[in-house]
Motif scaffolding. Structure first.
Motif, PDB file in Angstrom:
ATOM      1  N   TYR A 248     -14.144  51.737  12.637  1.00 35.27           N
ATOM      2  CA  TYR A 248     -15.198  52.734  12.362  1.00 35.27           C
ATOM      3  C   TYR A 248     -15.798  52.230  13.986  1.00 35.27           C
ATOM      4  O   TYR A 248     -17.009  52.869  14.045  1.00 35.27           O
ATOM      5  N   ASP A 257     -19.135  54.610  14.187  1.00 39.65           N
ATOM      6  CA  ASP A 257     -19.602  55.104  12.903  1.00 39.65           C
ATOM      7  C   ASP A 257     -20.465  54.259  12.113  1.00 39.65           C
ATOM      8  O   ASP A 257     -19.942  53.441  11.304  1.00 39.65           O
ATOM      9  N   ASP A 259     -23.005  54.796   9.912  1.00 35.44           N
ATOM     10  CA  ASP A 259     -22.986  55.088   8.518  1.00 35.44           C
ATOM     11  C   ASP A 259     -21.875  54.686   7.390  1.00 35.44           C
ATOM     12  O   ASP A 259     -22.221  54.138   6.435  1.00 35.44           O
ATOM     13  N   SER A 260     -20.588  54.892   8.040  1.00 36.11           N
ATOM     14  CA  SER A 260     -19.438  54.332   7.240  1.00 36.11           C
ATOM     15  C   SER A 260     -19.399  53.028   7.093  1.00 36.11           C
ATOM     16  O   SER A 260     -19.142  52.286   6.050  1.00 36.11           O
ATOM     17  N   SER A 263     -22.236  51.852   4.611  1.00 39.75           N
ATOM     18  CA  SER A 263     -21.855  52.199   3.258  1.00 39.75           C
ATOM     19  C   SER A 263     -20.877  51.119   2.668  1.00 39.75           C
ATOM     20  O   SER A 263     -20.962  50.688   1.556  1.00 39.75           O
ATOM     21  N   ASN A 310     -12.321  53.957   0.441  1.00 46.07           N
ATOM     22  CA  ASN A 310     -13.103  55.226   1.151  1.00 46.07           C
ATOM     23  C   ASN A 310     -14.511  54.910   0.701  1.00 46.07           C
ATOM     24  O   ASN A 310     -14.952  54.869  -0.048  1.00 46.07           O
ATOM     25  N   PRO A 311     -15.265  54.586   1.792  1.00 43.83           N
ATOM     26  CA  PRO A 311     -16.584  54.506   1.564  1.00 43.83           C
ATOM     27  C   PRO A 311     -17.542  55.509   1.008  1.00 43.83           C
ATOM     28  O   PRO A 311     -18.753  55.413   0.604  1.00 43.83           O
ATOM     29  N   LYS A 312     -16.864  56.673   1.101  1.00 42.31           N
ATOM     30  CA  LYS A 312     -17.466  57.881   0.697  1.00 42.31           C
ATOM     31  C   LYS A 312     -17.286  58.172  -0.923  1.00 42.31           C
ATOM     32  O   LYS A 312     -17.750  59.131  -1.491  1.00 42.31           O
ATOM     33  N   ASP A 313     -16.248  57.295  -1.516  1.00 40.98           N
ATOM     34  CA  ASP A 313     -15.909  57.586  -2.899  1.00 40.98           C
ATOM     35  C   ASP A 313     -17.034  56.911  -3.634  1.00 40.98           C
ATOM     36  O   ASP A 313     -17.352  55.551  -3.643  1.00 40.98           O
ATOM     37  N   ARG A 314     -17.704  57.745  -4.535  1.00 38.47           N
ATOM     38  CA  ARG A 314     -18.590  57.163  -5.379  1.00 38.47           C
ATOM     39  C   ARG A 314     -18.057  56.038  -6.542  1.00 38.47           C
ATOM     40  O   ARG A 314     -19.064  55.495  -7.018  1.00 38.47           O
ATOM     41  N   SER A 316     -16.221  53.601  -5.779  1.00 37.23           N
ATOM     42  CA  SER A 316     -15.787  52.806  -5.034  1.00 37.23           C
ATOM     43  C   SER A 316     -16.512  51.380  -5.458  1.00 37.23           C
ATOM     44  O   SER A 316     -15.740  50.327  -5.754  1.00 37.23           O
ATOM     45  N   GLU A 317     -17.746  51.445  -5.844  1.00 37.10           N
ATOM     46  CA  GLU A 317     -18.385  50.257  -6.238  1.00 37.10           C
ATOM     47  C   GLU A 317     -18.057  49.567  -7.560  1.00 37.10           C
ATOM     48  O   GLU A 317     -17.654  48.440  -7.667  1.00 37.10           O
TER      49      GLU A 317
END
Length: 374
Positions: A248, A257, A259-260, A263, A310-314, A316-317
């Motif tokens: 990133y 990036d 933001d990524s 995240s 994938n940091p945008k995958d909800r 993930s946590e």
């Protein structure tokens, strides 16, 4: 309003900024120049640029100044506002006139106590000069006209980067500077910007926990993690092609990036906080998770676990929580004995050898568990 008038040289160095060289009596320096302490306002915005007074250093300088036959050629550097007035002196021209113009500099002093200048370099010297027994000692001063705080910070960083200033102070000021920086400073810029958000964004798991020069005496924060511990794991992840933050980062910083990256950090360290609630947020003497060794080790594991997330995958946590729970029974952050490295929990120190040992141990545990599951 009164004025202080001094003989001065106007230096022909740049068209953008006016630069002057002159002498002031020791007692007059703090009459015209303030010391701008680095701190946070009520909205969390960074103000100022100087660290807090180092009393021992000031006392040592004062002791020297109180001696006989003092030699003090070190110039104080100040940023001064545009209210000054320079008058050129007539006289025969010489070759050096290409670089400087002789004249008088009028510096206004407001009746309301407002000071027209800020000390960029030499705050300890200025404090000592104000206390010494030689109030009329002539002191060299270099001044540049700049109302813009960013310019003042840039000059402060450049002047002090080779001096023994706390790294945390320079790292905290770096995100506020947008000009081209020396290579050794530019490589610290991205980690410094990220650390700034991690500490001051309320949704961050590190909110208020990172030690900063600006919050040293701020009751709103309870910092326990050293600034450098966070900077180090970020630099490692950003510079290494196996690091989870590496993809990133634009080497030229034009398309990084942020933001990524944030995240990823929120997801991973938020999961760490959930899996180890009994160890999170405690001072390092009570929890080695908040210690330099613990942060370093879990930072190494972050690069291993988060590399393909994938940091945008909800979801993930929750996945990361399950991964970290695999190693939880083997971690001894607040009590117990680390069996395979034969150390009590509180024997771990913030030294390179212990950080390597703990990081290798935790990563090996994680790898061994995953191999057995296949």
């Amino acid at each position: 309003m009164s004025s202080l008038i001094v003989r001065a040289l106007k230096i022909n160095q740049t068209e953008k900024y006016e630069v002057f060289s002159f002498f002031l009596e020791a007692k007059d320096i703090l009459e015209i120049a303030d010391i701008s302490r680095v701190q946070r306002d009520n909205e969390g915005k960074l103000t100022g640029l100087q660290r807090n007074e180092v009393k021992q250093h000031v006392n040592e300088i004062t002791k020297y100044l109180n001696n006989e036959d003092v030699l003090f050629p070190n110039a104080i550097t100040i940023a001064i506002n545009e209210e000054i007035h320079f008058t050129k002196i007539r006289g025969p021209k010489i070759n050096s006139d290409r670089y400087s113009t002789a004249g008088t500099l009028e510096i206004p002093i407001m009746d309301n106590g407002f000071k027209p200048a800020w000390i960029v370099d030499g705050q300890q010297r200025a404090l000592a000069l104000a206390k010494c027994n030689k109030p009329t000692l002539p002191i060299p001063v270099t001044a540049f006209v700049a109302k813009d705080l960013e310019v003042q910070r840039e000059q402060f960083i450049r002047i002090n980067k080779t001096k023994p200033l706390p790294k945390g102070l320079i790292d905290e000021l770096l995100p506020t500077v947008t000009s081209i920086l020396p290579t050794d400073l530019s490589t610290r810029l991205i980690p410094s910007r990220i650390t700034e958000v991690l500490n001051f964004e309320p949704k961050s798991p590190f909110y208020g926990l990172i030690k900063k020069a600006s919050t040293e005496h701020d009751e709103r924060f309870t910092p326990i993690i050293t600034h450098n511990s966070i900077i180090d794991i970020l630099k490692t992840s950003i510079r290494n092609y196996t690091g989870c933050l590496y993809p990133y980062v634009d080497p030229d910083r034009h398309d990084t990036d942020y933001d990524s990256m944030l995240s990823i950090l929120y997801i991973y360290w938020g999961a760490v906080k959930k899996v180890f609630p009994e160890a999170w947020g405690l001072p390092p003497l009570q929890s080695r998770l908040m210690h330099g060794a613990g942060i370093h080790a879990m930072g190494g594991l972050m690069d291993l676990i988060m590399r393909n997330i994938n940091p945008k995958d909800r979801k993930s946590e929750s996945r990361i929580v399950k991964e970290l729970e695999k190693i939880k029974p083997y971690c001894h952050w607040t009590e117990g004995h680390w069996d395979d490295i034969d150390m009590e929990w509180n024997e771990l120190q913030n030294i390179s050898a212990h950080k390597r040992i703990l990081a290798r141990h935790i990563i090996k545990i994680y790898d061994d568990i995953n191999r057995k599951s296949f």
